[in-house]
Design an enzyme around this catalytic site. Structure first.
Site, PDB file in Angstrom:
ATOM      1  CG  HIS A  52      10.816   6.053   1.037  1.00 36.10           C
ATOM      2  ND1 HIS A  52       9.689   6.271   1.787  1.00 36.10           N
ATOM      3  CD2 HIS A  52      10.427   5.227   0.028  1.00 36.10           C
ATOM      4  CE1 HIS A  52       8.669   5.611   1.264  1.00 36.10           C
ATOM      5  NE2 HIS A  52       9.099   4.965   0.180  1.00 36.10           N
TER       6      HIS A  52
ATOM      7  NE  ARG B   8       4.205   3.735   2.746  1.00 36.42           N
ATOM      8  CZ  ARG B   8       4.727   3.531   1.534  1.00 36.42           C
ATOM      9  NH1 ARG B   8       5.951   3.087   1.399  1.00 36.42           N
ATOM     10  NH2 ARG B   8       4.023   3.800   0.457  1.00 36.42           N
TER      11      ARG B   8
HETATM   12  P1  NAP Z   1       0.506  -5.734  -2.169  1.00 31.14           P
HETATM   13  O1  NAP Z   1       0.624  -6.331  -3.551  1.00 31.14           O
HETATM   14  O2  NAP Z   1      -0.709  -5.025  -1.775  1.00 31.14           O
HETATM   15  O3  NAP Z   1       0.783  -6.962  -1.158  1.00 31.14           O
HETATM   16  C1  NAP Z   1       0.189  -7.133   0.009  1.00 31.14           C
HETATM   17  C2  NAP Z   1       0.686  -8.437   0.674  1.00 31.14           C
HETATM   18  O4  NAP Z   1       0.629  -8.242   2.072  1.00 31.14           O
HETATM   19  C3  NAP Z   1      -0.178  -9.631   0.345  1.00 31.14           C
HETATM   20  O5  NAP Z   1       0.585 -10.808   0.368  1.00 31.14           O
HETATM   21  C4  NAP Z   1      -1.160  -9.645   1.522  1.00 31.14           C
HETATM   22  O6  NAP Z   1      -1.705 -10.912   1.816  1.00 31.14           O
HETATM   23  C5  NAP Z   1      -0.239  -9.221   2.639  1.00 31.14           C
HETATM   24  N1  NAP Z   1      -0.992  -8.652   3.756  1.00 31.14           N
HETATM   25  C6  NAP Z   1      -1.762  -7.530   3.774  1.00 31.14           C
HETATM   26  N2  NAP Z   1      -2.282  -7.352   5.003  1.00 31.14           N
HETATM   27  C7  NAP Z   1      -1.828  -8.379   5.773  1.00 31.14           C
HETATM   28  C8  NAP Z   1      -2.019  -8.752   7.118  1.00 31.14           C
HETATM   29  N3  NAP Z   1      -2.800  -8.036   7.944  1.00 31.14           N
HETATM   30  N4  NAP Z   1      -1.429  -9.873   7.560  1.00 31.14           N
HETATM   31  C9  NAP Z   1      -0.658 -10.620   6.733  1.00 31.14           C
HETATM   32  N5  NAP Z   1      -0.428 -10.317   5.434  1.00 31.14           N
HETATM   33  C10 NAP Z   1      -1.008  -9.203   4.963  1.00 31.14           C
HETATM   34  O7  NAP Z   1       1.707  -4.793  -1.872  1.00 31.14           O
HETATM   35  P2  NAP Z   1       3.017  -4.513  -2.756  1.00 31.14           P
HETATM   36  O8  NAP Z   1       2.668  -3.885  -4.028  1.00 31.14           O
HETATM   37  O9  NAP Z   1       3.844  -5.759  -2.771  1.00 31.14           O
HETATM   38  O10 NAP Z   1       3.720  -3.416  -1.850  1.00 31.14           O
HETATM   39  C11 NAP Z   1       4.006  -3.606  -0.498  1.00 31.14           C
HETATM   40  C12 NAP Z   1       4.410  -2.322   0.174  1.00 31.14           C
HETATM   41  O11 NAP Z   1       5.753  -1.979  -0.162  1.00 31.14           O
HETATM   42  C13 NAP Z   1       3.623  -1.077  -0.247  1.00 31.14           C
HETATM   43  O12 NAP Z   1       2.368  -1.008   0.385  1.00 31.14           O
HETATM   44  C14 NAP Z   1       4.557   0.039   0.196  1.00 31.14           C
HETATM   45  O13 NAP Z   1       4.273   0.372   1.529  1.00 31.14           O
HETATM   46  C15 NAP Z   1       5.943  -0.595   0.128  1.00 31.14           C
HETATM   47  N6  NAP Z   1       6.793   0.004  -0.919  1.00 31.14           N
HETATM   48  C16 NAP Z   1       7.974   0.591  -0.545  1.00 31.14           C
HETATM   49  C17 NAP Z   1       8.811   1.123  -1.501  1.00 31.14           C
HETATM   50  C18 NAP Z   1      10.126   1.729  -1.119  1.00 31.14           C
HETATM   51  O14 NAP Z   1      10.767   2.364  -1.973  1.00 31.14           O
HETATM   52  N7  NAP Z   1      10.574   1.567   0.094  1.00 31.14           N
HETATM   53  C19 NAP Z   1       8.448   1.059  -2.849  1.00 31.14           C
HETATM   54  C20 NAP Z   1       7.257   0.456  -3.193  1.00 31.14           C
HETATM   55  C21 NAP Z   1       6.434  -0.069  -2.214  1.00 31.14           C
HETATM   56  P3  NAP Z   1      -2.963 -11.528   1.007  1.00 31.14           P
HETATM   57  O15 NAP Z   1      -2.597 -11.452  -0.447  1.00 31.14           O
HETATM   58  O16 NAP Z   1      -3.077 -12.916   1.484  1.00 31.14           O
HETATM   59  O17 NAP Z   1      -4.127 -10.632   1.324  1.00 31.14           O
HETATM   60  C1  GLV Z   2       6.870   3.789  -2.265  1.00 29.22           C
HETATM   61  O1  GLV Z   2       7.121   3.825  -1.116  1.00 29.22           O
HETATM   62  C2  GLV Z   2       5.661   3.252  -2.827  1.00 29.22           C
HETATM   63  O2  GLV Z   2       4.718   2.972  -2.083  1.00 29.22           O
HETATM   64  O3  GLV Z   2       5.637   3.087  -4.058  1.00 29.22           O
END
Ligand code: NAP
Ligand code: GLV
Length: 312
Positions: A275, A227
């Site tokens: 994005h 983000r």
């Molecule tokens: P997720 O499964 O919720 O992963 C969260 C990870 O972040 C976990 O390893 C968690 O650690 C860690 N974390 C959370 N808070 C933390 C903190 N304060 N300090 C250190 N580590 C922390 O998320 P995801 O599904 O992989 O997605 C990640 C992000 O990618 C989304 O939230 C979104 O913003 C972004 N995204 C972007 C796109 C794009 O097109 N650009 C597409 C999809 C997603 P623990 O497991 O140890 O709690």
């Molecule tokens: C895209 O940014 C998502 O959060 O899936």
């Protein structure tokens, strides 16, 4: 008895019809409708949303769950009137994970092979031969080892990179060591290419700032596909201009679309993508959402079920 309603809310009305039709096809027991077409809010059982307007969710008294059309839920949590007893289901699925693997592999390889500098040399008609170390000697750090961070780490590892991940728990993945929260400085100090795949929460907002960027090795680069609000933009620009950072690839921004007069657009050390790292599409995303709603209705385990805890 009329069918229960699934309310659909997204800022792009041009995308609404495809999503509505796809969800309707998979969920025949429901009426899927845009929020403007709903006359009786009491009939709404699920809301499927991207950046819902403030107060929308609170207006549906019989809601069982909100579905985020994406992996992030910060856009739902941004609603200050969100009724926190209503759970949120994130939408991920294999296509999203695959697309993110591709985006991260593409841009890490591009930074690793110093492709922005090679392209700049071409523009100057310069034969700038560079000896690049093999990937095995390139240290990549991934902030956030969730669904997407783990997948990206595994892909980079398969390419030979020396990858590590940082998360709250410090959990690693196959062949990828994990660093816990209290080892952030050590993790940053080893990350020649830093990839951000953290969720946006109160704890992670602004995490890429002058202090943290300053702990990266000289000429490190960053890739932010999480983000825009993870980055303090002026601090990033200062790091690029001082030469401490060599390049930044940014897919996400504090303001989207990125304003036309924003310095990132033309900065020689910044690559902007709009994005698109892993956009969700109605055909595959609709199926994932429908499967999650069906599982939730049936009282089955929904792995991506979460809550807004206002820590978010
Ligand atoms: P997720 O499964 O919720 O992963 C969260 C990870 O972040 C976990 O390893 C968690 O650690 C860690 N974390 C959370 N808070 C933390 C903190 N304060 N300090 C250190 N580590 C922390 O998320 P995801 O599904 O992989 O997605 C990640 C992000 O990618 C989304 O939230 C979104 O913003 C972004 N995204 C972007 C796109 C794009 O097109 N650009 C597409 C999809 C997603 P623990 O497991 O140890 O709690
Ligand atoms: C895209 O940014 C998502 O959060 O899936």
């Amino acid at each position: 008895m009329p069918d229960p309603v699934i309310a659909l809310s997204m800022p792009r009305p041009d995308r609404m019809i495809a999503w509505r039709d796809e969800l309707q096809r998979h969920l025949p027991g429901f009426r899927v409708a845009g929020t403007d077409d709903i006359t009786d809010p009491e009939t709404v059982r699920y809301a499927v949303v991207w950046k819902p307007p403030t107060g929308l969710i609170a207006g549906y008294p019989n809601l069982r769950a909100v579905v985020s059309i994406g992996a992030g839920i910060d856009h739902v949590a941004a609603d200050s009137r969100y009724p926190t007893h209503v759970p949120v289901i994130k939408t991920i699925g294999p296509n999203m994970t695959q697309r993110m693997r591709e985006y991260i592999a593409l841009h890490v390889l591009r930074h690793h092979r110093e492709q922005p500098a090679v392209a700049a040399a071409q523009a100057r008609r310069e034969w700038d031969q560079r000896v690049i170390p093999p990937a095995t000697r390139r240290r990549v750090g991934i902030l956030g080892m969730g669904h997407l961070g783990r997948a990206a780490a595994q892909t980079l590892r398969a390419l030979g990179f020396d990858v590590a991940g940082w998360s709250r728990s410090g959990a690693g993945a196959d062949g990828v060591p994990g660093y816990a929260q209290d080892r952030l400085d050590e993790f940053l100090g080893r990350s020649e290419i830093l990839v951000c795949l953290l969720p946006l929460t109160d704890d992670t907002r602004g995490i890429l700032n002058a202090a943290t960027l300053g702990k990266l090795p000289k000429e490190a680069s960053i890739i932010n596909a999480a983000r825009g609000d993870h980055v303090i933009e002026d601090d990033l620009l200062a790091g690029l201009e001082s030469g401490h950072l060599s390049h930044a690839t940014l897919d996400v921004f504090a303001t989207e679309p990125l304003p036309r007069d924003h310095p990132f657009w033309t900065h020689p050390k910044v690559t902007v993508t709009p994005h698109v790292a892993s956009l969700i599409d109605p055909a595959s995303g609709g199926r994932v959402i429908a499967d999650n709603i069906k599982a939730f209705e049936a009282g089955q385990h929904v792995p991506d079920l979460t809550r807004i805890d206002r820590g978010y």
